[in-house]
Design a protein around this motif. Structure first.
Motif, PDB file in Angstrom:
ATOM      1  N   LEU A  70       0.836  -1.204   0.141  1.00  0.00           N
ATOM      2  CA  LEU A  70      -0.165   0.033   0.077  1.00  0.00           C
ATOM      3  C   LEU A  70       0.790   1.108  -0.075  1.00  0.00           C
ATOM      4  O   LEU A  70       0.412   2.313  -0.433  1.00  0.00           O
ATOM      5  N   ASN A  71       2.057   1.413   0.206  1.00  0.00           N
ATOM      6  CA  ASN A  71       2.830   2.261   0.548  1.00  0.00           C
ATOM      7  C   ASN A  71       3.756   2.836  -0.724  1.00  0.00           C
ATOM      8  O   ASN A  71       4.202   3.918  -0.600  1.00  0.00           O
ATOM      9  N   PRO A  72       3.794   2.152  -1.609  1.00  0.00           N
ATOM     10  CA  PRO A  72       4.582   2.900  -3.039  1.00  0.00           C
ATOM     11  C   PRO A  72       4.235   4.202  -3.555  1.00  0.00           C
ATOM     12  O   PRO A  72       4.894   5.161  -3.534  1.00  0.00           O
ATOM     13  N   GLN A  73       2.687   4.435  -3.167  1.00  0.00           N
ATOM     14  CA  GLN A  73       2.266   5.765  -3.684  1.00  0.00           C
ATOM     15  C   GLN A  73       2.756   6.730  -2.578  1.00  0.00           C
ATOM     16  O   GLN A  73       3.091   7.819  -2.789  1.00  0.00           O
ATOM     17  N   LYS A  74       2.428   6.284  -1.327  1.00  0.00           N
ATOM     18  CA  LYS A  74       2.889   7.383  -0.295  1.00  0.00           C
ATOM     19  C   LYS A  74       4.502   7.532  -0.386  1.00  0.00           C
ATOM     20  O   LYS A  74       4.930   8.879  -0.153  1.00  0.00           O
ATOM     21  N   GLU A  75       5.444   6.703  -0.510  1.00  0.00           N
ATOM     22  CA  GLU A  75       6.780   6.807  -0.867  1.00  0.00           C
ATOM     23  C   GLU A  75       6.927   7.660  -1.955  1.00  0.00           C
ATOM     24  O   GLU A  75       7.785   8.714  -1.987  1.00  0.00           O
ATOM     25  N   ALA A  76       6.154   7.454  -2.991  1.00  0.00           N
ATOM     26  CA  ALA A  76       6.404   8.711  -4.217  1.00  0.00           C
ATOM     27  C   ALA A  76       6.137   9.913  -4.030  1.00  0.00           C
ATOM     28  O   ALA A  76       6.813  10.859  -4.190  1.00  0.00           O
ATOM     29  N   LEU A  78       6.089  11.442  -1.019  1.00  0.00           N
ATOM     30  CA  LEU A  78       7.307  11.897  -0.062  1.00  0.00           C
ATOM     31  C   LEU A  78       8.422  12.318  -0.898  1.00  0.00           C
ATOM     32  O   LEU A  78       8.976  13.325  -0.529  1.00  0.00           O
ATOM     33  N   ARG A  79       8.820  11.431  -1.658  1.00  0.00           N
ATOM     34  CA  ARG A  79      10.111  11.757  -2.635  1.00  0.00           C
ATOM     35  C   ARG A  79       9.804  13.082  -3.484  1.00  0.00           C
ATOM     36  O   ARG A  79      10.789  13.666  -3.644  1.00  0.00           O
ATOM     37  N   TYR A  80       8.500  13.039  -3.798  1.00  0.00           N
ATOM     38  CA  TYR A  80       8.360  14.431  -4.707  1.00  0.00           C
ATOM     39  C   TYR A  80       8.577  15.445  -3.903  1.00  0.00           C
ATOM     40  O   TYR A  80       8.911  16.713  -4.252  1.00  0.00           O
ATOM     41  N   GLU A  81       7.791  15.569  -2.776  1.00  0.00           N
ATOM     42  CA  GLU A  81       7.970  16.731  -1.783  1.00  0.00           C
ATOM     43  C   GLU A  81       9.267  16.821  -1.431  1.00  0.00           C
ATOM     44  O   GLU A  81       9.863  18.189  -1.182  1.00  0.00           O
ATOM     45  N   LEU A  82      10.078  15.890  -1.248  1.00  0.00           N
ATOM     46  CA  LEU A  82      11.270  16.202  -0.754  1.00  0.00           C
ATOM     47  C   LEU A  82      12.232  16.866  -2.009  1.00  0.00           C
ATOM     48  O   LEU A  82      13.061  17.789  -1.522  1.00  0.00           O
ATOM     49  N   GLY A  83      11.856  16.501  -3.062  1.00  0.00           N
ATOM     50  CA  GLY A  83      12.591  17.277  -4.158  1.00  0.00           C
ATOM     51  C   GLY A  83      12.315  18.777  -4.315  1.00  0.00           C
ATOM     52  O   GLY A  83      13.062  19.678  -4.586  1.00  0.00           O
ATOM     53  N   LEU A  84      10.808  18.848  -3.905  1.00  0.00           N
ATOM     54  CA  LEU A  84      10.646  20.556  -3.971  1.00  0.00           C
ATOM     55  C   LEU A  84      11.232  21.267  -2.737  1.00  0.00           C
ATOM     56  O   LEU A  84      11.533  22.340  -2.822  1.00  0.00           O
ATOM     57  N   LEU A  85      11.396  20.452  -1.560  1.00  0.00           N
ATOM     58  CA  LEU A  85      11.921  21.152  -0.533  1.00  0.00           C
ATOM     59  C   LEU A  85      13.343  21.338  -0.631  1.00  0.00           C
ATOM     60  O   LEU A  85      14.088  22.440  -0.587  1.00  0.00           O
ATOM     61  N   ASN A  86      14.273  20.242  -1.307  1.00  0.00           N
ATOM     62  CA  ASN A  86      15.582  20.598  -1.733  1.00  0.00           C
ATOM     63  C   ASN A  86      15.779  21.826  -2.580  1.00  0.00           C
ATOM     64  O   ASN A  86      16.650  22.666  -2.479  1.00  0.00           O
ATOM     65  N   THR A  87      15.113  21.995  -3.554  1.00  0.00           N
ATOM     66  CA  THR A  87      15.098  23.194  -4.374  1.00  0.00           C
ATOM     67  C   THR A  87      14.926  24.428  -3.706  1.00  0.00           C
ATOM     68  O   THR A  87      15.512  25.444  -3.789  1.00  0.00           O
ATOM     69  N   ALA A  88      13.531  24.458  -2.730  1.00  0.00           N
ATOM     70  CA  ALA A  88      13.277  25.457  -1.871  1.00  0.00           C
ATOM     71  C   ALA A  88      14.403  26.078  -1.090  1.00  0.00           C
ATOM     72  O   ALA A  88      14.792  27.324  -0.592  1.00  0.00           O
ATOM     73  N   ARG A 118      11.088  20.212   7.846  1.00  0.00           N
ATOM     74  CA  ARG A 118      10.090  19.301   6.964  1.00  0.00           C
ATOM     75  C   ARG A 118      10.970  18.414   6.207  1.00  0.00           C
ATOM     76  O   ARG A 118      10.696  17.202   6.144  1.00  0.00           O
ATOM     77  N   LYS A 119      12.291  18.395   5.975  1.00  0.00           N
ATOM     78  CA  LYS A 119      13.154  17.706   5.061  1.00  0.00           C
ATOM     79  C   LYS A 119      13.409  16.630   5.956  1.00  0.00           C
ATOM     80  O   LYS A 119      13.281  15.529   5.670  1.00  0.00           O
ATOM     81  N   LYS A 120      13.958  16.981   7.204  1.00  0.00           N
ATOM     82  CA  LYS A 120      14.339  16.105   8.035  1.00  0.00           C
ATOM     83  C   LYS A 120      13.040  15.004   8.389  1.00  0.00           C
ATOM     84  O   LYS A 120      13.409  14.003   8.431  1.00  0.00           O
ATOM     85  N   GLU A 121      11.786  15.606   8.643  1.00  0.00           N
ATOM     86  CA  GLU A 121      10.745  14.606   8.867  1.00  0.00           C
ATOM     87  C   GLU A 121      10.373  13.897   7.727  1.00  0.00           C
ATOM     88  O   GLU A 121      10.057  12.634   7.925  1.00  0.00           O
ATOM     89  N   ILE A 122      10.557  14.303   6.558  1.00  0.00           N
ATOM     90  CA  ILE A 122      10.261  13.325   5.409  1.00  0.00           C
ATOM     91  C   ILE A 122      11.250  12.280   5.208  1.00  0.00           C
ATOM     92  O   ILE A 122      11.002  11.219   5.203  1.00  0.00           O
ATOM     93  N   THR A 123      12.603  12.857   5.415  1.00  0.00           N
ATOM     94  CA  THR A 123      13.674  11.799   5.389  1.00  0.00           C
ATOM     95  C   THR A 123      13.254  10.511   6.427  1.00  0.00           C
ATOM     96  O   THR A 123      13.550   9.360   6.117  1.00  0.00           O
ATOM     97  N   GLU A 124      13.078  11.163   7.836  1.00  0.00           N
ATOM     98  CA  GLU A 124      12.537   9.879   8.794  1.00  0.00           C
ATOM     99  C   GLU A 124      11.505   9.088   8.436  1.00  0.00           C
ATOM    100  O   GLU A 124      11.587   7.917   8.553  1.00  0.00           O
ATOM    101  N   GLU A 125      10.429   9.789   7.794  1.00  0.00           N
ATOM    102  CA  GLU A 125       9.395   9.016   7.168  1.00  0.00           C
ATOM    103  C   GLU A 125       9.837   8.121   6.122  1.00  0.00           C
ATOM    104  O   GLU A 125       9.283   6.744   6.367  1.00  0.00           O
ATOM    105  N   LEU A 126      10.463   8.473   5.143  1.00  0.00           N
ATOM    106  CA  LEU A 126      11.057   7.531   4.366  1.00  0.00           C
ATOM    107  C   LEU A 126      11.673   6.228   4.620  1.00  0.00           C
ATOM    108  O   LEU A 126      11.471   5.250   4.476  1.00  0.00           O
ATOM    109  N   ARG A 128      11.552   5.254   8.042  1.00  0.00           N
ATOM    110  CA  ARG A 128      10.513   4.299   8.656  1.00  0.00           C
ATOM    111  C   ARG A 128       9.701   3.696   7.707  1.00  0.00           C
ATOM    112  O   ARG A 128       9.617   2.181   7.812  1.00  0.00           O
ATOM    113  N   LEU A 129       9.464   4.108   6.727  1.00  0.00           N
ATOM    114  CA  LEU A 129       8.671   3.410   5.702  1.00  0.00           C
ATOM    115  C   LEU A 129       9.517   2.288   5.162  1.00  0.00           C
ATOM    116  O   LEU A 129       9.165   1.115   4.931  1.00  0.00           O
ATOM    117  N   LYS A 130      10.742   2.478   4.786  1.00  0.00           N
ATOM    118  CA  LYS A 130      11.629   1.335   4.327  1.00  0.00           C
ATOM    119  C   LYS A 130      11.870   0.233   5.229  1.00  0.00           C
ATOM    120  O   LYS A 130      11.449  -0.888   4.895  1.00  0.00           O
TER     121      LYS A 130
END
Length: 134
Positions: A70-76, A78-88, A118-126, A128-130
C-alpha cells in the motif's frame, strides 16, 4: 544471507548469458531479462529483510509486508515533496548569500528553518517506511 548470495549469483549468471544473443534478437533476450528482474527483485526483498533484522533483531511481520504493497504511492509522494523542498532550501540559501542586507532576510531564515525541519521529517518518514515494510 545465503539466499541473497544465491540470488545474486543466479542473476549474474543470467546476465553473463546475454552476450551470446545477437543484438537484434529481442524475443530471445526478453525471457532472460525477465528472469534477471525476478532474481533482482527477490534479492532486494531478501536484503531488506536482512537489514530489518539487523536493525530491529526480528523479521518483519506479515502485516507489515501487506502494508508495503500500500505504501509505494505514499513513498513517491514523499520523494516528490522532498525534491521540492531541496529546491526551496537551495533558493533560500542563495538569496541569503546574495542579499544578506535584505529586509526579508529574517523571513528567508525562518522559511529555511521550516523547510529543513520538514526535510528531516520526510527523510525520517521514508526511512521508517523502508524498514517497517521491509
Amino acid at each position: 544471507m545465503m539466499q541473497a548470495e544465491s540470488l545474486h549469483r543466479e542473476a549474474a549468471f543470467l546476465s553473463n548469458k546475454l552476450h551470446t544473443f545477437e543484438d537484434n534478437d529481442v524475443e530471445g533476450v526478453k525471457p532472460i531479462i525477465d528472469q534477471i528482474r525476478e532474481k533482482r527483485a527477490a534479492w532486494k526483498e531478501c536484503r531488506l529483510q536482512i537489514a530489518y533484522f539487523e536493525r530491529f533483531g526480528k523479521l518483519p511481520s506479515e502485516e507489515r509486508k501487506e502494508q508495503q504493497k500500500l505504501n509505494p504511492q505514499k513513498e513517491a509522494e514523499l520523494r516528490y515533496e522532498l525534491g521540492l523542498l531541496n529546491t526551496a532550501i537551495w533558493k533560500f540559501e542563495q538569496k541569503m548569500k546574495e542579499k544578506p542586507e535584505s529586509s526579508r532576510f529574517n523571513e528567508w531564515t525562518e522559511k529555511l528553518a521550516k523547510s529543513n525541519l520538514r526535510k528531516k521529517e520526510i527523510t525520517e518518514e521514508l526511512l521508517r517506511l523502508k524498514y517497517e515494510t521491509a
